[in-house]
Design an enzyme around this catalytic site. Structure first.
Site, short mmCIF file in Angstrom:
data_model
loop_
_atom_site.label_atom_id
_atom_site.label_comp_id
_atom_site.label_asym_id
_atom_site.label_seq_id
_atom_site.Cartn_x
_atom_site.Cartn_y
_atom_site.Cartn_z
N HIS A 145 0.86 -1.09 -0.10
CA HIS A 145 -0.05 -0.21 0.01
C HIS A 145 0.90 1.35 -0.13
CE1 HIS A 145 -2.63 3.06 2.02
NE2 HIS A 145 -3.64 3.06 0.89
N CYS A 176 -0.36 -2.14 -16.87
CA CYS A 176 -0.31 -0.58 -16.14
C CYS A 176 0.32 -1.31 -14.28
CB CYS A 176 -1.72 -0.41 -15.45
SG CYS A 176 -2.86 -1.26 -15.01
#
Ligand code: PEP
Ligand code: MG
Length: 471
Positions: free
Chosen positions: A49, A426
């Site tokens: 994260h 991506c």
């Protein structure tokens, strides 16, 4: 040095520069991360994260500094026998992972002068298009400054944490019936539409791929008893009732759990709300700037099966076509899928019947192909490097022979069904030169990476073209 998101926000408001030091970050920390110049976490790695969010924001981040012992309550951390506290300065180098126990002066990165000229030579030679992963108008504009030609990934969940939006999404999560769900989604839609309009404005007609909600819903609810009690009061609920909702969202392995398009299969309202927001945003922007000719690109995450894709795509097209008819607007839009589950790569020939484009989400594809978690692999991978089993982090550099084979298979099968299918990548590999060379060799159309990696990607793409031409 600060130790919580709240502290980062408070100190930044006083005009101070701060580095947020945490064991690891979670979605609740997002505003604190935005207020900080840098983020240092004990746990984590390339695609955890803290790293992914910071990279997107252009904030410097060192994630997974396992030698640090942190005492968040005391407000200290210790490394190499030295303890640092709130009044100490540290500096980070996000490229090397070095942490310095002093204040080092920095300058913002810019592309000017000889560097700019050199980059123009690179652009003239590259075949691949370069897009960026960006979730805010500010990051999008920064990426354009660095030469991005579009957005390859808007992670819509990153937009859900500020002010009224997090409240509305929480109302959606705790909704007890369809009416409550509809009411919460109706609050979210205009806010989400405003976000998309901001992004379209920043990109001035360049292509933008918007990825629908991906993370498991537990990421949007609080977890400590105090926070749950606070939210319950705000929502006129019993704390126990809210606790039960939070408990019901708990999963043993959320990365393989109720996330991605699975959320839309269980809660069709989410895909419909996001579609309404995308389509209305694009209509408004096209009315304001007819020459931009915005063509929405809607991307569904974590798809693994053709019927699943058809099912969710129908929610999108029914909603979009209804709005276009009501508004009397003739606007194209595209629906595509991420390829991030190994099964999706193998079934790409079928998926291409419905998907107008594929974007390889190589973070999840790497995690699911190797079978190790992108959040936890940092703990044991160093031993794999010293044992010479792996040369480098497969989350940073694409594993060309394994994960890469799945990408190659999917590209080939997808093109066989739909020869003009648009293919991009991506995952974080989109900013890694060796991985860029590999996907250039497969003839992908574009790579998408975080704004500050765009210049590297432009240069790497030119080098890839030259090398692949010689092969
Ligand atoms: C991916 O999985 O590669 C991806 C781009 O999606 P996310 O990192 O948001 O899971
Ligand atoms: Mg993913």
């Amino acid at each position: 040095v600060v130790f919580s998101a709240e502290e980062a926000i408070e100190e930044a408001a006083k005009g101070r520069q701060v580095i947020l030091v945490r064991l690891e970050t979670s979605p609740e920390d997002i505003q604190g991360m935005a207020a900080a110049q840098g983020i240092l976490t004990v746990r984590g790695g390339m695609t955890s994260h803290a790293a992914v969010v910071a990279r997107g924001m252009g904030a410097c981040c060192v994630s997974g500094a396992g030698d640090i012992t942190i005492d968040e309550e005391a407000g200290t951390f210790t490394v190499g026998g030295k303890t640092y506290g709130r009044e100490d300065w540290i500096s980070l180098d996000g490229s090397t992972g070095n942490v310095y126990g002093e204040k080092i002066s920095t300058v913002p990165a810019e592309i000017t002068g000889d560097f700019e000229r050199f980059m123009e030579w690179a652009d003239a030679r590259r075949r691949l298009k370069i897009r960026t992963n960006a979730d805010t108008p500010r990051d999008a504009a920064q990426a354009v400054e660095f030469g991005a030609e579009g957005i390859g990934l808007v992670r819509t969940e990153h937009m859900f944490f500020d002010g009224d939006k997090i409240k509305a999404i929480r109302e959606m999560i705790v909704a007890k019936n369809d009416d409550q769900m509809e009411a919460a989604l109706a609050k979210l839609e205009p806010l989400q539409q405003e976000d998309f309009e901001g992004i379209y404005e920043a990109m001035k007609g360049r292509p933008v791929t918007i990825r629908y909600l991906d993370p498991p819903l537990h990421e949007f609810v609080p977890h400590t008893p105090e926070e749950i009690a606070e939210l319950a009061a705000e929502m006129n609920m019993d704390a126990e009732e809210l606790q039960a909702v939070v408990d019901s969202l708990h999963e043993v392995n959320p990365m393989m759990g109720h996330r991605g398009s699975r959320l839309d299969v269980s809660n069709p309202g989410i895909a419909r709300m996001q579609t309404e927001a995308v389509i209305r945003a694009a209509i408004n922007i096209n009315r304001k700037h007819p020459d931009w000719n915005v063509v929405p690109e809607i991307m569904l995450p974590l798809i693994g099966d053709l019927k699943e894709l058809k099912y969710v795509k129908k929610m999108v097209t029914d909603t979009a076509d209804k709005i276009l008819a009501e508004e009397g607007v003739d606007m194209d839009y595209h629906v595509g899928t991420m390829i991030e589950v190994p099964r999706a790569a193998l079934k790409a020939g079928e998926l291409a019947e419905e998907a107008e484009f594929f974007s390889f989400g190589t973070n999840d594809l790497t995690q699911l192909t190797f079978g190790f978690s992108r959040d936890d692999a940092g703990k044991f991978l160093p031993e794999y490097y010293s044992a010479k089993i792996y040369e480098n982090d497969p989350f940073a550099r694409l594993d060309q022979t394994g994960v890469g084979e799945l990408v190659a298979i999917a590209a080939e099968r997808g093109r066989k069904t739909r020869p003009d299918i648009k293919l991009g990548i991506c995952g974080e590999h989109g900013g890694d030169p060796a991985s860029i060379e590999f996907v250039d060799g497969l003839g992908l159309n574009y790579v998408s990476c975080s704004p500050y990696r765009v210049p590297i990607a432009r240069l790497a793409a030119a080098q890839a073209t030259i090398k692949n031409e010689k092969k």
